[in-house]
Design an enzyme around this catalytic site. Structure first.
Site, PDB file in Angstrom:
ATOM      1  N   CYS A 236      11.880   1.977   1.398  1.00 48.82           N
ATOM      2  CA  CYS A 236      13.202   2.264   1.971  1.00 48.82           C
ATOM      3  C   CYS A 236      14.252   2.583   0.917  1.00 48.82           C
ATOM      4  O   CYS A 236      15.402   2.883   1.256  1.00 48.82           O
ATOM      5  CB  CYS A 236      13.647   1.071   2.818  1.00 48.82           C
ATOM      6  SG  CYS A 236      12.369   0.560   3.982  1.00 48.82           S
ATOM      7  N   HIS A 376      22.959  -1.641   2.775  1.00 45.44           N
ATOM      8  CA  HIS A 376      21.579  -1.489   3.258  1.00 45.44           C
ATOM      9  C   HIS A 376      21.455  -2.174   4.629  1.00 45.44           C
ATOM     10  O   HIS A 376      20.938  -1.591   5.560  1.00 45.44           O
ATOM     11  CB  HIS A 376      20.612  -2.102   2.249  1.00 45.44           C
ATOM     12  CG  HIS A 376      19.168  -1.892   2.570  1.00 45.44           C
ATOM     13  ND1 HIS A 376      18.640  -0.633   2.753  1.00 45.44           N
ATOM     14  CD2 HIS A 376      18.142  -2.770   2.767  1.00 45.44           C
ATOM     15  CE1 HIS A 376      17.344  -0.741   3.028  1.00 45.44           C
ATOM     16  NE2 HIS A 376      17.018  -2.017   3.058  1.00 45.44           N
ATOM     17  N   GLU A 387      21.967  -9.353   0.077  1.00 41.38           N
ATOM     18  CA  GLU A 387      22.802  -8.221  -0.342  1.00 41.38           C
ATOM     19  C   GLU A 387      24.264  -8.639  -0.498  1.00 41.38           C
ATOM     20  O   GLU A 387      24.924  -8.276  -1.474  1.00 41.38           O
ATOM     21  CB  GLU A 387      22.690  -7.088   0.672  1.00 41.38           C
ATOM     22  CG  GLU A 387      23.490  -5.856   0.286  1.00 41.38           C
ATOM     23  CD  GLU A 387      23.310  -4.692   1.236  1.00 41.38           C
ATOM     24  OE1 GLU A 387      23.753  -3.582   0.898  1.00 41.38           O
ATOM     25  OE2 GLU A 387      22.732  -4.892   2.339  1.00 41.38           O
ATOM     26  N   LYS A 407      22.820   1.330  10.026  1.00 40.70           N
ATOM     27  CA  LYS A 407      21.599   1.010  10.756  1.00 40.70           C
ATOM     28  C   LYS A 407      21.864   0.275  12.075  1.00 40.70           C
ATOM     29  O   LYS A 407      20.982   0.191  12.921  1.00 40.70           O
ATOM     30  CB  LYS A 407      20.665   0.175   9.875  1.00 40.70           C
ATOM     31  CG  LYS A 407      20.153   0.913   8.648  1.00 40.70           C
ATOM     32  CD  LYS A 407      19.244   0.032   7.806  1.00 40.70           C
ATOM     33  CE  LYS A 407      18.767   0.742   6.560  1.00 40.70           C
ATOM     34  NZ  LYS A 407      19.820   0.908   5.547  1.00 40.70           N
ATOM     35  N   HIS A 412      16.603   1.691  11.237  1.00 40.58           N
ATOM     36  CA  HIS A 412      16.252   1.799   9.821  1.00 40.58           C
ATOM     37  C   HIS A 412      15.355   3.009   9.614  1.00 40.58           C
ATOM     38  O   HIS A 412      14.189   3.004  10.003  1.00 40.58           O
ATOM     39  CB  HIS A 412      15.540   0.514   9.399  1.00 40.58           C
ATOM     40  CG  HIS A 412      15.336   0.394   7.923  1.00 40.58           C
ATOM     41  ND1 HIS A 412      15.541   1.437   7.051  1.00 40.58           N
ATOM     42  CD2 HIS A 412      14.926  -0.661   7.151  1.00 40.58           C
ATOM     43  CE1 HIS A 412      15.278   1.035   5.822  1.00 40.58           C
ATOM     44  NE2 HIS A 412      14.909  -0.224   5.859  1.00 40.58           N
ATOM     45  N   PHE A 471      10.583  -2.444   0.267  1.00 39.69           N
ATOM     46  CA  PHE A 471       9.439  -3.321   0.034  1.00 39.69           C
ATOM     47  C   PHE A 471       8.917  -3.082  -1.379  1.00 39.69           C
ATOM     48  O   PHE A 471       8.876  -1.953  -1.866  1.00 39.69           O
ATOM     49  CB  PHE A 471       8.319  -3.022   1.032  1.00 39.69           C
ATOM     50  CG  PHE A 471       8.510  -3.646   2.392  1.00 39.69           C
ATOM     51  CD1 PHE A 471       9.643  -4.357   2.721  1.00 39.69           C
ATOM     52  CD2 PHE A 471       7.509  -3.521   3.359  1.00 39.69           C
ATOM     53  CE1 PHE A 471       9.800  -4.943   3.974  1.00 39.69           C
ATOM     54  CE2 PHE A 471       7.650  -4.097   4.612  1.00 39.69           C
ATOM     55  CZ  PHE A 471       8.797  -4.811   4.926  1.00 39.69           C
TER      56      PHE A 471
END
Length: 485
Positions: A236, A376, A387, A407, A412, A471
């Site tokens: 991502c 994010h 975050e 998002k 996402h 990830f």
């Protein structure tokens, strides 16, 4: 005695013996407990786990130098193109965001009736007419269809249509569009054909349309662009990594123009099923429009989305020479790694905070100049707070900062997320309006930054940053600002 603390995202842990050592297996992404491993435990003898105290330190505060003035090294945005759940028109896309409209719906691109998650940010009524010929359109994985349409729209937006490109040195124009997963549908169909009918029934397009570099390749083939061309795949964080690398090609003099971003077609049976297996997704089947709720205390996972977001990045010197319309300026960016866990972020946010710090140094600006963050903010239990913790480490005073989560409305977009969110960031700079973070009902007490809850806000952006994390612990940050001659 030294120890390591693993993320509080672990749902359950079990041990199995491998090669005489202890191997830890993790299942799930929900915040349940914190697991501590001591240095003398059997687990630490396994090669799978690195033991000892982590001594990573944040970079010391450094005064930001003056911004880059060399027009050959200044990078500007001259075109934007996207494919999204709200269509491919950028103004319409951003207006839907400003309205706080949810693009999440029940999945009908495959039979999800027996899935425990039956909703997504699925793209509907997509048309490639005028951008891809019918024969190729039928063969392509949607990942590459989205890429070609978004890429060509970005070039058109930059006044770099085919007729104009024929007059230019195309060896000086490169393409760098990444994908987290590539052609998942084509890959799944190929495996199914192999298992059910044998290898002779595998499509000849199985390999070419599965591999993650094909977006950049096809866009170059279609347009004749012969400059630097490859793809980056960092889950991502992909699109932001692509922007950083593309800008560096321009700064080094490898290219005058780079077409860069991310693409993904993640609403497929295999990918949705895979994320369900990870226990990463929200389960709100009966209230799916409110499923993606960054920073809300009742969030329960992210919502899969898809699409493509692509920017035309150009040296200021080249853009001025050809009289291009300059939309915004890319000031800089950075990439780091958490070096912590396959799917869980570092709870202390150190990898993210160091990435933001390095991004600001690359952009040659101070933290005080930043007043907008496109976060994010996936709506996962631990990720959202990690975050925020990182942001607070870098920006000691957040009273002037506004932060939102795209998002919350579109889901996402995985490898495409950073590309689509970069466009949202640039539109915020251009319009002076920030879209809301919807589904904000009960904010986490730790979140003391203005998240633009539920209703848009007028805000003049001085410098905006866009965060993307993936990830594997991949962190990426890009920095944009209004263009000033």
């Amino acid at each position: 005695m030294s120890s390591i603390t693993y993320s509080n995202l672990i749902l359950k842990k079990r041990e199995s013996r491998i090669n005489g050592g202890s191997h830890l297996q993790y299942n799930g992404l929900r915040a349940i407990e914190t697991v501590k491993l001591t240095a003398n435990s059997a687990s630490c003898k396994s090669k799978a786990v690195k033991c000892g105290r982590i001594r990573a330190m944040a970079s010391p505060a450094v005064s930001a130098p003056k911004r880059e003035t060399d027009p050959k090294k200044r990078v500007v945005i001259t075109g934007m193109g996207l494919v999204s759940v709200f269509g491919s028109d950028i103004d319409n896309f951003y207006n839907k965001l400003l309205e706080g409209q949810s693009g999440i719906s029940l999945i009908d691109s495959f039979d999800a009736s027996n899935y425990s998650v039956r909703f997504a940010g699925q793209i509907r009524d997509f048309s490639s007419e005028g951008y891809i010929d019918g024969k190729n359109d039928r063969r392509l994985d949607s990942c590459w269809r989205y890429c070609l349409v978004a890429g060509k729209r970005a070039l058109d937006d930059a006044n770099l249509g085919q007729q104009v490109l024929e007059t230019m040195d195309k060896t000086r124009i490169g393409v760098l569009v990444g994908s987290g997963m590539g052609g998942v549908k084509v890959f799944s169909d190929g495996v199914e054909a192999l298992l059910q009918r044998g290898y002779k029934k595998i499509s000849p397009f199985f390999i070419p349309y599965s591999i993650t570099n094909m977006g950049s390749a096809l866009l170059a083939i279609e347009t004749g662009l012969m400059g630097p061309n490859y793809s980056i795949s960092t889950a991502c964080a992909t699109a932001n990594h692509s922007f950083c690398a593309a800008a560096n090609h321009i700064r080094r003099g490898d290219a005058d123009i780079m077409v860069a971003g991310g693409t993904e077609a993640g609403v497929t049976a295999a990918s949705v099923g895979g994320f369900i297996a990870c226990r990463a997704l929200s389960q709100r089947n009966d209230d799916y429009e409110k499923a993606s709720r960054p920073w809300d205390t009742n969030r329960d996972g992210f919502v899969v989305g898809e699409g493509s977001g692509i920017l035309v990045m150009e040296s200021l010197e080249h853009a001025l020479k050809r009289g291009a319309n300059i939309i915004a300026e890319y000031l800089g960016g950075a990439v780091t790694c958490d070096a912590h866990h396959m799917t869980d972020p570092r709870p202390d946010g150190l990898g993210v905070s160091s990435c933001i710090t390095k991004g600001l140094l690359d952009a040659r600006i101070s933290p005080e100049e930043v007043n907008y963050i496109n976060a994010h903010a996936t709506s996962t239990l631990a990720g959202d707070l990690a975050e925020v913790n990182a942001i607070k480490k870098v920006f000691k005073d957040t009273s002037e900062i506004k932060m939102n989560g795209t998002k919350s409305m579109i889901g996402h977009g995985l490898g495409a997320a950073g590309g689509i969110e970069a466009i949202a960031t640039i539109k915020a700079i251009k319009t002076g309006w920030l879209h809301p973070t919807i589904n904000q009902y009960e904010l986490e007490p730790q979140v003391t930054i203005d998240t633009v809850p539920n209703v848009k806000k007028q805000h003049e952006v001085n410098v905006g940053i866009s965060n993307s994390f993936g990830f594997g612990g991949h962190n990426s940050v890009v920095v944009f600002a209004p263009y000033k001659p």
